[in-house]
Scaffold this active site. Structure first.
Site, short mmCIF file in Angstrom:
data_model
loop_
_atom_site.label_atom_id
_atom_site.label_comp_id
_atom_site.label_asym_id
_atom_site.label_seq_id
_atom_site.Cartn_x
_atom_site.Cartn_y
_atom_site.Cartn_z
N GLU A 54 0.86 -1.19 0.00
CA GLU A 54 0.00 0.00 0.00
C GLU A 54 0.90 1.24 0.00
OE1 GLU A 54 -2.42 0.43 3.56
OE2 GLU A 54 -3.92 1.58 2.45
N LYS A 143 -9.70 1.62 -2.68
CA LYS A 143 -9.98 1.08 -1.34
C LYS A 143 -11.44 1.37 -0.96
CE LYS A 143 -7.56 1.13 3.13
NZ LYS A 143 -6.38 1.73 3.80
N CYS A 185 -5.61 -3.31 2.28
CA CYS A 185 -5.40 -3.18 3.72
C CYS A 185 -6.66 -3.32 4.57
CB CYS A 185 -4.66 -1.88 4.01
SG CYS A 185 -3.80 -2.00 5.61
N1 LIG Z 1 -3.71 1.24 5.94
C1 LIG Z 1 -4.66 0.61 6.58
O1 LIG Z 1 -5.76 0.41 6.09
C2 LIG Z 1 -4.28 0.12 7.94
C3 LIG Z 1 -5.27 -0.87 8.52
C4 LIG Z 1 -4.91 -1.26 9.90
O2 LIG Z 1 -3.85 -0.96 10.41
C5 LIG Z 1 -5.91 -2.01 10.67
O3 LIG Z 1 -5.67 -2.24 11.86
O4 LIG Z 1 -6.94 -2.41 10.11
#
Ligand SMILES: NC(=O)CCC(=O)C(=O)O
Length: 314
Positions: A54, A143, A185
């Protein structure tokens, strides 16, 4: 209820997948050049599917998204609009690999014209670009679930202060291998995306990501294994390397999990390329041994994946 249906294999032949846990800094050009070196290293290790993290071309953080954002439309964008698009396309082509190009901040502009004046509206997304081995853009994923969390005294982040969410599920067909699902993510926390992608025939779910030092140790591997065991598919999570001089400290630990939820490879926190072989027989074995697909009780809970879902048929 249970029936022994014959299912077509979802992965046509074994394939090596690499997660490039990249060390990126504030210099975008340097990050792109460094990513190219690391994709070459992954391809030299035999990987045919290569994943970047990411926000691989910038530091991760709301302060950084606008200044690193690139315009992707019209597609293909010019080199000025999106140096990362062209760098990723060249990395895929030069190495003959499918490249899940992590993500980059994207700027989309819309102009509205009113009486006597026009207004330009800027919208930012966290967007992943996937390229074919000939360097063509295959798909993009914005996303869907923005990373907005607040764990009092420990960790707070609000992507939605700057970013807007995407609104579709993303899958792509890799003709020699099969279908993969791509998300970013925080999207991994939402089992619905994974479940629908798996039911639509994906052999792997691939998430460029950047967990943090609070939730990473607790949830990163757990979520990868959960998505794998629920859906009996491979799962890959690819993080940036940890940089303690940056504003955001990524957890690292890029990994690949198999359909029985075994961790096949896992990096530590520093820069690394981790490679795993994905084998369709492992998916079939998991599904034969624990035949969830045939035991589902859609008479009790209707199959949401058959309902209205926002995705483009790959
Ligand atoms: N960049 C993100 O989306 C981080 C996601 C994350 O750390 C989580 O705990 O879920």
């Amino acid at each position: 209820m249970a029936s022994s249906t014959t299912h077509a294999p979802v992965l046509k032949q074994p394939v090596k997948l690499a997660c490039v846990q990249l060390a990126a800094g504030p210099d975008k050009t340097a990050n792109l050049l460094h990513a190219a070196d690391k994709v070459r290293e992954a391809a030299s290790a035999g990987a045919k599917i290569v994943v970047l993290p990411e926000c691989f071309n910038s530091p991760y953080g709301c302060d950084h998204f606008p200044s690193y954002a690139e315009t992707l439309l019209p597609s293909p964008p010019s080199r000025d609009q999106s140096p990362s698009f062209h760098a990723l396309s060249a990395m895929a082509r030069d190495n003959g690999v499918y490249l899940i190009g992590g993500s980059i901040p994207e700027l989309a502009t819309t102009t509205t014209t009113g009486p006597g004046e026009s207004e330009v509206k800027k919208t930012y997304y966290n967007t992943s670009l996937t390229f074919s081995p000939t360097g063509e853009l295959l798909t993009t994923h914005r996303k869907v679930h923005l990373f907005d969390i607040d764990i009092p005294g420990k960790f707070r982040f609000r992507e939605s202060d700057v970013l807007s969410p995407g609104n579709k599920l993303t899958m792509v067909d890799l003709p020699e291998y099969g279908r993969v699902g791509i998300a970013i993510c925080y999207d991994v926390r939402f089992p619905e995306l994974a479940m629908i992608a798996a039911r639509k025939g994906c052999f792997a779910l691939i998430y460029p990501g950047a967990f943090n030092m609070t939730t990473g140790p607790l949830h990163w591997q757990l979520l990868a294994r959960a998505r794998a065991v629920d859906n009996q598919v491979y799962v890959a999570l690819c993080s940036p390397a940890r940089d303690m001089s940056a504003g955001y400290h990524a957890w690292g630990h890029s990994l690949v999990v198999d359909p029985m939820a075994q961790v096949l490879v896992e990096a530590e926190e520093k820069e690394a390329v981790v490679v795993a072989e994905l084998d369709g027989n492992k998916i079939e074995e998991a599904r034969k041994g624990i035949p969830l697909r045939d035991q589902r009780r859609f008479d009790v809970y209707p199959d949401v994946s058959q309902g209205k879902v926002n995705f483009e048929e790959p």
